[in-house]
Design a protein around this motif. Structure first.
Motif, PDB file in Angstrom:
ATOM      1  N   TYR A 105      -4.900  -4.329  -0.181  1.00 39.01           N
ATOM      2  CA  TYR A 105      -4.709  -4.453  -1.395  1.00 39.01           C
ATOM      3  C   TYR A 105      -4.448  -6.060  -1.664  1.00 39.01           C
ATOM      4  O   TYR A 105      -4.887  -6.779  -2.413  1.00 39.01           O
ATOM      5  CB  TYR A 105      -3.615  -4.039  -2.177  1.00 39.01           C
ATOM      6  CG  TYR A 105      -3.216  -4.253  -3.403  1.00 39.01           C
ATOM      7  CD1 TYR A 105      -3.780  -3.611  -4.585  1.00 39.01           C
ATOM      8  CD2 TYR A 105      -2.179  -5.105  -3.862  1.00 39.01           C
ATOM      9  CE1 TYR A 105      -3.600  -3.944  -5.711  1.00 39.01           C
ATOM     10  CE2 TYR A 105      -1.956  -5.612  -5.109  1.00 39.01           C
ATOM     11  CZ  TYR A 105      -2.561  -4.802  -6.213  1.00 39.01           C
ATOM     12  OH  TYR A 105      -2.295  -5.161  -7.313  1.00 39.01           O
ATOM     13  N   GLU A 142      -5.765   0.617   9.596  1.00 41.67           N
ATOM     14  CA  GLU A 142      -6.002   1.353   8.318  1.00 41.67           C
ATOM     15  C   GLU A 142      -5.165   2.592   8.485  1.00 41.67           C
ATOM     16  O   GLU A 142      -4.808   3.127   7.418  1.00 41.67           O
ATOM     17  CB  GLU A 142      -7.680   1.766   8.393  1.00 41.67           C
ATOM     18  CG  GLU A 142      -7.961   2.429   7.198  1.00 41.67           C
ATOM     19  CD  GLU A 142      -9.450   2.506   7.109  1.00 41.67           C
ATOM     20  OE1 GLU A 142      -9.793   3.466   6.105  1.00 41.67           O
ATOM     21  OE2 GLU A 142     -10.144   2.061   8.080  1.00 41.67           O
ATOM     22  N   ASP A 152      -2.893   2.243   3.258  1.00 39.09           N
ATOM     23  CA  ASP A 152      -3.854   2.933   2.705  1.00 39.09           C
ATOM     24  C   ASP A 152      -4.889   2.306   2.050  1.00 39.09           C
ATOM     25  O   ASP A 152      -4.532   1.251   1.081  1.00 39.09           O
ATOM     26  CB  ASP A 152      -3.436   3.943   1.510  1.00 39.09           C
ATOM     27  CG  ASP A 152      -4.042   4.801   0.938  1.00 39.09           C
ATOM     28  OD1 ASP A 152      -5.145   4.827   1.367  1.00 39.09           O
ATOM     29  OD2 ASP A 152      -3.629   5.567  -0.023  1.00 39.09           O
ATOM     30  N   LYS A 153      -6.162   2.246   2.748  1.00 38.77           N
ATOM     31  CA  LYS A 153      -7.320   1.262   2.064  1.00 38.77           C
ATOM     32  C   LYS A 153      -7.634   1.825   0.831  1.00 38.77           C
ATOM     33  O   LYS A 153      -8.482   0.839   0.086  1.00 38.77           O
ATOM     34  CB  LYS A 153      -8.439   1.545   3.402  1.00 38.77           C
ATOM     35  CG  LYS A 153      -9.427   0.365   3.060  1.00 38.77           C
ATOM     36  CD  LYS A 153     -10.477   0.451   3.970  1.00 38.77           C
ATOM     37  CE  LYS A 153     -11.641  -0.667   3.954  1.00 38.77           C
ATOM     38  NZ  LYS A 153     -12.746  -0.791   5.031  1.00 38.77           N
ATOM     39  N   SER A 154      -7.513   2.967   0.405  1.00 36.34           N
ATOM     40  CA  SER A 154      -8.296   3.336  -1.011  1.00 36.34           C
ATOM     41  C   SER A 154      -7.576   2.726  -2.183  1.00 36.34           C
ATOM     42  O   SER A 154      -7.882   2.627  -3.426  1.00 36.34           O
ATOM     43  CB  SER A 154      -7.990   5.075  -1.024  1.00 36.34           C
ATOM     44  OG  SER A 154      -6.533   5.306  -1.225  1.00 36.34           O
ATOM     45  N   LEU A 155      -6.106   2.091  -1.579  1.00 37.56           N
ATOM     46  CA  LEU A 155      -5.414   1.461  -2.665  1.00 37.56           C
ATOM     47  C   LEU A 155      -6.314  -0.157  -3.082  1.00 37.56           C
ATOM     48  O   LEU A 155      -5.765  -0.726  -3.973  1.00 37.56           O
ATOM     49  CB  LEU A 155      -4.120   1.178  -2.175  1.00 37.56           C
ATOM     50  CG  LEU A 155      -3.280   2.537  -2.247  1.00 37.56           C
ATOM     51  CD1 LEU A 155      -1.861   2.197  -1.561  1.00 37.56           C
ATOM     52  CD2 LEU A 155      -3.063   3.010  -3.706  1.00 37.56           C
ATOM     53  N   PRO A 204      -9.816  -0.260  -3.910  1.00 37.38           N
ATOM     54  CA  PRO A 204     -11.466   0.133  -3.877  1.00 37.38           C
ATOM     55  C   PRO A 204     -12.317  -0.971  -4.201  1.00 37.38           C
ATOM     56  O   PRO A 204     -13.412  -0.654  -3.968  1.00 37.38           O
ATOM     57  CB  PRO A 204     -11.141   0.944  -5.239  1.00 37.38           C
ATOM     58  CG  PRO A 204      -9.906   0.262  -5.955  1.00 37.38           C
ATOM     59  CD  PRO A 204      -8.939  -0.241  -4.992  1.00 37.38           C
TER      60      PRO A 204
END
Length: 204
Positions: A93, A135, A139-142, A144
């Motif tokens: 992020y 990773e 959390d890499k999904s935070l 996008p």
């Protein structure tokens, strides 16, 4: 030349920070404190602890959230800073916000040439060439909109903060096992630091 202090937990390394500061020619009492990485964290006491510690040492903090401020304000504040402290949180992020505001080149230049840099956890990891290795911990999904994991490329090693420290015991073990033969990992626990003063690198 580079003056860098990397820690897992800033508030837990106060004495080492004081020792490091005493070895520099720093006479500034103002720190640009970048809070961005903590935006997506549910637990942020570590950042509050770090802020309190710096203020107790007599530093005046100018807070900057790169994700919230416009590009010009971010650029001007970073350009003017003599000391930059980047708090911990989600590294992906943080990198996403830096890239969205086109600050990667400026930050790299400042750290290498013009300012003293304090990086806590994520703030230390982003100094690496690439942050992909963290990773399992973040959390890499935070992030996008982060198109690639290339980072500041200021150091030629990869800090691994919170080594065998709760609540990161399993993630850091996984990172170490996966990457120990691929990249130059430098694990540090919450009481250790990595310091760089010109070309002198110490881990203690």
């Amino acid at each position: 030349m580079a003056k860098i202090f990397i820690t897992s937990y800033l508030a837990g390394t106060q004495q080492k920070l004081l020792e490091f500061m005493s070895k520099t020619d720093n006479v500034q009492d103002q720190i640009l404190f970048i809070t961005t990485a903590a935006n997506v964290e549910s637990y942020t006491k570590y950042m509050a602890d770090g802020i309190k510690m710096l203020q107790n040492l007599g530093y005046k903090l100018d807070f900057l959230d790169i994700a919230a401020e416009n590009e010009l304000t971010c650029y001007q504040k970073i350009e003017a800073a003599k000391i930059i402290c980047v708090a911990g949180g989600n590294t992906f992020y943080l990198l996403q916000a830096i890239k969205q505001k086109n600050l990667l080149t400026l930050l790299r230049h400042k750290i290498l040439k013009d300012c003293l840099y304090i990086g806590e956890s994520a703030g230390g990891i982003i100094l690496s060439k690439n942050i992909r290795y963290c990773e399992a911990m973040d959390d890499k999904s935070l992030a996008p909109d982060l198109e690639d994991d290339a980072s500041l490329n200021v150091i030629d090693f990869f800090p691994l903060p919170h080594y065998i420290e709760k609540p990161f015991i399993e993630p850091v073990k996984e990172i170490f096992e996966v990457y120990k033969c691929q990249i130059n990992l430098v694990p540090i626990d919450n009481k250790q630091v990595i310091t760089i003063l010109n070309d002198d690198i110490k881990i203690y």
